[in-house]
Design an enzyme around this catalytic site. Structure first.
Site, PDB file in Angstrom:
ATOM      1  N   GLN A 516       0.810  -1.204   0.064  1.00 43.38           N
ATOM      2  CA  GLN A 516       0.013   0.152   0.079  1.00 43.38           C
ATOM      3  C   GLN A 516       0.957   1.104  -0.061  1.00 43.38           C
ATOM      4  OE1 GLN A 516      -3.434   0.394   2.742  1.00 43.38           O
ATOM      5  NE2 GLN A 516      -2.084   1.891   3.708  1.00 43.38           N
ATOM      6  N   GLY A 517       0.751   2.341  -1.006  1.00 37.72           N
ATOM      7  CA  GLY A 517       1.296   3.194  -0.879  1.00 37.72           C
ATOM      8  C   GLY A 517       0.729   4.568  -0.793  1.00 37.72           C
ATOM      9  N   TYR A 518       0.672   4.967   0.486  1.00 45.56           N
ATOM     10  CA  TYR A 518      -0.192   5.978   0.882  1.00 45.56           C
ATOM     11  C   TYR A 518       0.789   6.956   1.511  1.00 45.56           C
ATOM     12  CZ  TYR A 518      -4.693   3.960   0.805  1.00 45.56           C
ATOM     13  OH  TYR A 518      -5.785   3.286   0.079  1.00 45.56           O
ATOM     14  N   SER A 519       1.440   6.611   2.755  1.00 45.38           N
ATOM     15  CA  SER A 519       2.180   7.652   3.520  1.00 45.38           C
ATOM     16  C   SER A 519       3.274   8.247   2.752  1.00 45.38           C
ATOM     17  CB  SER A 519       2.765   7.041   4.673  1.00 45.38           C
ATOM     18  OG  SER A 519       1.854   6.661   5.611  1.00 45.38           O
ATOM     19  N   GLU A 635     -12.717  -1.202   7.058  1.00 40.56           N
ATOM     20  CA  GLU A 635     -11.789  -1.776   7.635  1.00 40.56           C
ATOM     21  C   GLU A 635     -11.530  -1.273   9.248  1.00 40.56           C
ATOM     22  OE1 GLU A 635      -9.380  -4.344   6.501  1.00 40.56           O
ATOM     23  OE2 GLU A 635     -10.904  -4.346   4.902  1.00 40.56           O
ATOM     24  N   SER A 759      -2.894   7.949  13.083  1.00 42.37           N
ATOM     25  CA  SER A 759      -2.391   7.999  14.829  1.00 42.37           C
ATOM     26  C   SER A 759      -3.671   8.074  15.752  1.00 42.37           C
ATOM     27  CB  SER A 759      -1.379   9.182  14.935  1.00 42.37           C
ATOM     28  OG  SER A 759      -1.927  10.324  14.851  1.00 42.37           O
ATOM     29  N   ASN A 760      -3.647   7.872  16.967  1.00 42.65           N
ATOM     30  CA  ASN A 760      -4.502   8.074  17.742  1.00 42.65           C
ATOM     31  C   ASN A 760      -4.926   9.324  17.899  1.00 42.65           C
ATOM     32  OD1 ASN A 760      -4.323   5.352  18.249  1.00 42.65           O
ATOM     33  ND2 ASN A 760      -3.840   5.223  20.118  1.00 42.65           N
ATOM     34  N   GLU A 761      -3.919  10.353  17.796  1.00 42.12           N
ATOM     35  CA  GLU A 761      -4.322  11.881  17.701  1.00 42.12           C
ATOM     36  C   GLU A 761      -5.430  11.952  16.534  1.00 42.12           C
ATOM     37  OE1 GLU A 761      -1.216  10.776  20.526  1.00 42.12           O
ATOM     38  OE2 GLU A 761      -1.215  10.626  18.290  1.00 42.12           O
TER      39      GLU A 761
END
Length: 782
Positions: A516-519, A635, A759-761
């Site tokens: 997966q190429g996201y970040s 998901e 992230s959780n933030e």
């Protein structure tokens, strides 16, 4: 309790109308302003509505409903800040008396008087603060001719003591536990009262040579102890629901106030730090709801008393701690107004203080839970054993089976076919590490649980998909390289027939491995900031840029990626395209990133004028954000699976055995808290699974599962390192008295889940905006 039948809907509306008609805060202040009392007219209205008899069968003068309806009333009265002791003086005594009524005309008469509001009843059973064993009271009941005499112990913390017409008192007589009726005017009975912080009171009953008529005996024998114990747990659960109602009111008031209160030129609800605090308050309320609903389901289905007791202590512990956290937070977020008596959030905190302490505070409930659990064996379940054979499922339509049968068949097949030496692998598996298992699943037709059958999948609904991944995790199966399965779902919904025909069979065969190429370096959680460009050149898109933190890219030959095809216009999400890229194309460079464990799970991928056919665009050019988002929505449930926390808790349990750590009171309390954190995570997870089973589509609220699940995982592994002591930095398994424990691998693994997939933030930001409807500020980055 989110779904109501017609009776429950009407009942809920009637309690809400009562709250609007008779202001709870005003009555609380009235109680505080004068000697503690019970407003007789209000109590009669509660009785006339039938609420006092909600647990009493119609044959005994009640309305013949049940615990679910009782919980609904308690919840709404809590939200209304009603001061009347509905749980303590209606539900608690009726729950204790109804099981004993068949053999006692006196109980039947008392129940009728209580339900009709003619007699105000308090249950006097507790003999010392912190003592909750109701089965063997010290107060002695003696037979003297035709009379009864009470001698010895006092009864304490009796609600409604100053306003009760009489008391159902527990004692021990010649036949064991007994209940007697003691009129409030009985000679020798002394009642001392103490105010509680919300302005109400509890009382202590002193029995100074109290003589009663023989007819005062209500019941005796072992059944009395059983009835009292079960009534205690019901009252604890109902008080948990009342607490939830109070904390929800406090949170609603806080959300409203912070949206209106302006400081430094903007509403304080726009500040991220305050938004995250309110999200955490909301999250605790959701956990309390799930825990209470889970216990209520066991109570309503007449589960074993041991299971009910565990669930009730879990629910009361969470509701008590959540109520205090929300109550204190509400005062703080109201600023100076929070400490003003005119603001109702102060009353919310006071009610939470009273309800949290009653029948055992959070620390007591956690300790009780752990004690009960340890009586039944170890806390963590043992890993499943491998099996030599499994039933032939070749002619079985797994998708049509009942969930439990599906789970059992799947578990047996996994146990018989998964390579035993690859259980609980300590690194992320590449295809070469796990090819035999990948191919076994493929041959069985069980590789792609979410794909429809016509594309070679299992065709499982969302609830069965959760079961599928739970059983894989429970057995310790390595996670297969599954990005191809994810990409397949996208192609099934958004791809062209040619894309599906080419790619799907190659995923099932293992010929194509995907990543997966996201970040990107400056677009991680802020994915809309991505800069990898794809410019049109004839029938190709020419890709330039870089992807980072690309899991398993070193073992992949294809990538699905988000690329920018048009400079951002009306929003930063516009102009992004979803593209399938062959990583064997000229201009692609892949470099490993070594993680904290020294492994190469992640990679950087560079694109230098890489030509990709336009036919590899999924959906429309510039519309890739909606394609990717559809995947994230489907998901989300898997982000919050409790399995990783359960496995880590199992390792902590093994280390606690090896070190005898549970003998230490400090660790025991910490451990009990972690055990309940995992249980509450599981209750919340199962509530979402139940919604999937009912055909609901999950919304953004499921993000809190990821936050709570990953942070619980980290708390457990933090405890692992601390408990390991001198071995806490050891990379190899820690071995103590022949017990092997995976410490450092779990600790390092627990760092990443709170970061990836948003992230959780970021998850807290999502919850703040989409669930709590907290405002943004024009000056902030959109």
């Amino acid at each position: 309790m989110t779904h109501f039948d017609s009776t429950q809907t009407l009942l809920r509306a009637s309690v809400q109308a009562f709250n609007e008609r008779a202001s709870g805060p005003e009555r609380l202040r009235a109680v505080r302003a004068q000697a503690p009392h019970l407003d007789g007219a209000v109590w009669r209205e509660i009785c006339d509505a039938g609420w006092a008899g909600v647990l009493v069968p119609e044959a005994l003068g009640g309305v013949g409903l049940g615990p679910a309806e009782a919980a609904l009333i308690a919840l709404e009265l809590g939200r209304g800040l009603a001061p009347e002791p509905f749980v303590a003086c209606a539900l608690f005594p009726t729950a204790a008396l109804v099981p004993l009524a068949a053999d006692s005309a006196a109980i039947r008469d008392l129940l009728a008087a209580l339900v009709e509001g003619r007699t105000r009843v308090a249950l006097a059973w507790q003999e010392a603060a912190g003592r909750y064993d109701a089965a063997a009271p010290d107060l002695a009941l003696q037979q003297e001719g035709t009379s009864l005499r009470l001698r010895g112990a006092r009864k304490c913390l009796v609600p409604l003591a100053s306003a009760a017409d009489g008391f159902v008192v527990s004692a021990t007589g010649p036949a064991g536990p007994a209940l007697v009726w003691v009129d409030a005017q009985t000679a020798g009975l002394r009642i001392d009262t103490s105010r509680t912080v919300d302005g109400q009171s509890t009382g202590t009953l002193q029995f100074e040579d109290v003589v009663l008529p023989a007819g005062a005996l209500l019941a005796r024998g072992p059944a009395v102890g059983v009835a009292l114990a079960q009534a205690l747990d019901l009252a604890r659960l109902m008080s948990a629901f009342e607490l939830i109602g109070v904390l929800e009111r406090a949170l609603e008031s806080t959300l409203t106030y912070t949206k209106q209160r302006v400081q430094f030129g903007r509403p304080i609800a726009t500040y991220q730090v305050l938004q995250h605090r309110m999200v955490d308050m909301w999250m605790q309320g959701q956990l309390a709801r799930s825990a209470a609903d889970s216990a209520l389901e066991l109570l309503c289905t007449q589960a074993a008393p041991e299971a009910v007791a565990l669930a009730v202590s879990a629910a009361k512990a969470r509701a008590a701690s959540a109520g205090l956290l929300v109550g204190k937070g509400a005062i703080h977020l109201h600023g100076a107004m929070g400490i003003a008596d005119a603001t109702n959030v102060g009353l919310c905190l006071k009610r939470c203080l009273v309800l949290s302490a009653w029948l055992g505070h959070a620390e007591f409930q956690r300790a009780r839970y752990l004690d009960l659990l340890l009586q039944q064996g170890r806390v963590a379940e043992e890993p499943l054993a491998a099996s030599a054979a499994a039933p032939d499922d070749s002619d079985v339509d797994m998708a049509s089976l009942p969930d439990e049968e599906f789970r059992q068949r799947l578990a047996r097949w996994i146990a018989a076919n998964y390579p035993a030496h690859k259980r609980f692998m300590k690194k992320r598996a590449f295809y070469n590490d796990i090819a035999d298992w990948y191919q076994a699943l493929s041959r069985k037709g069980w590789l792609a649980p979410a794909w429809p059958k016509e594309y070679g999948g299992m065709g499982l609904n969302a609830a069965k998909q959760v079961i599928y991944y739970e059983e894989m995790s429970r057995f310790g199966c390595a996670r297969i390289p599954d990005h191809g399965l994810v990409m397949g779902i996208l192609l099934i919904h958004h791809g062209t027939p040619a894309q599906r025909d080419f790619h799907l069979p190659r995923v099932l065969s293992g010929e194509h491995m995907w990543c997966q190429g996201y970040s990107e370096p400056n677009a991680g959680s802020d994915l809309a900031s991505l800069r990898t460009r794809a410019e049109r050149d004839g029938d190709d898109l020419v890709v330039n840029g870089q992807k980072i933190w690309t899991t398993l890219a070193g073992g992949a030959n294809w990538m699905f990626a988000l690329v920018r095809t048009t400079a951002s216009g009306r929003s930063r999400q516009a102009g992004i395209t979803f593209l399938l890229i062959d990583l064997r194309s000229p201009g692609v460079t892949i470099r490993p990133i070594v993680n904290l464990k020294g492994e190469g799970e992640y990679f950087e991928v560079f694109f230098d004028n890489v030509r990709v056919p336009v036919t590899n665009v999924v959906g429309e050019i510039d519309q890739g954000w909606s394609v990717a988002n559809s995947l994230l929505r489907s998901e989300r449930i898997f982000f919050g699976t409790p399995r990783q926390s359960e496995y880590a808790l199992g390792q902590l349990d093994r280390l606690a055995q090896a070190t005898n750590a549970l003998a230490d009171g400090g660790f025991r309390a910490q451990y009990a808290s972690l055990v309940l954190d995992v249980r509450d995570l599981k209750s919340a997870f199962e509530s979402f699974v139940g919604r999937l089973r009912a055909g609901e589509e999950l919304g953004s609220e499921v993000s809190y599962l990821k936050v709570w699940g990953t942070e619980t995982y980290q708390r457990i592994t933090d405890a692992l390192v601390q408990l390991a002591g001198d071995h806490g930095s050891q990379m190899d398994d820690v071995s103590i008295d022949g017990i092997q424990v995976d410490v450092m691998n779990q600790y390092l693994d627990s760092r990443a889940p709170a970061i990836y997939s948003g992230s959780n933030e970021i998850q807290r930001n999502i919850l703040a905006k989409q669930i709590l409807a907290l405002p943004s500020w024009a000056g902030d980055k959109a």
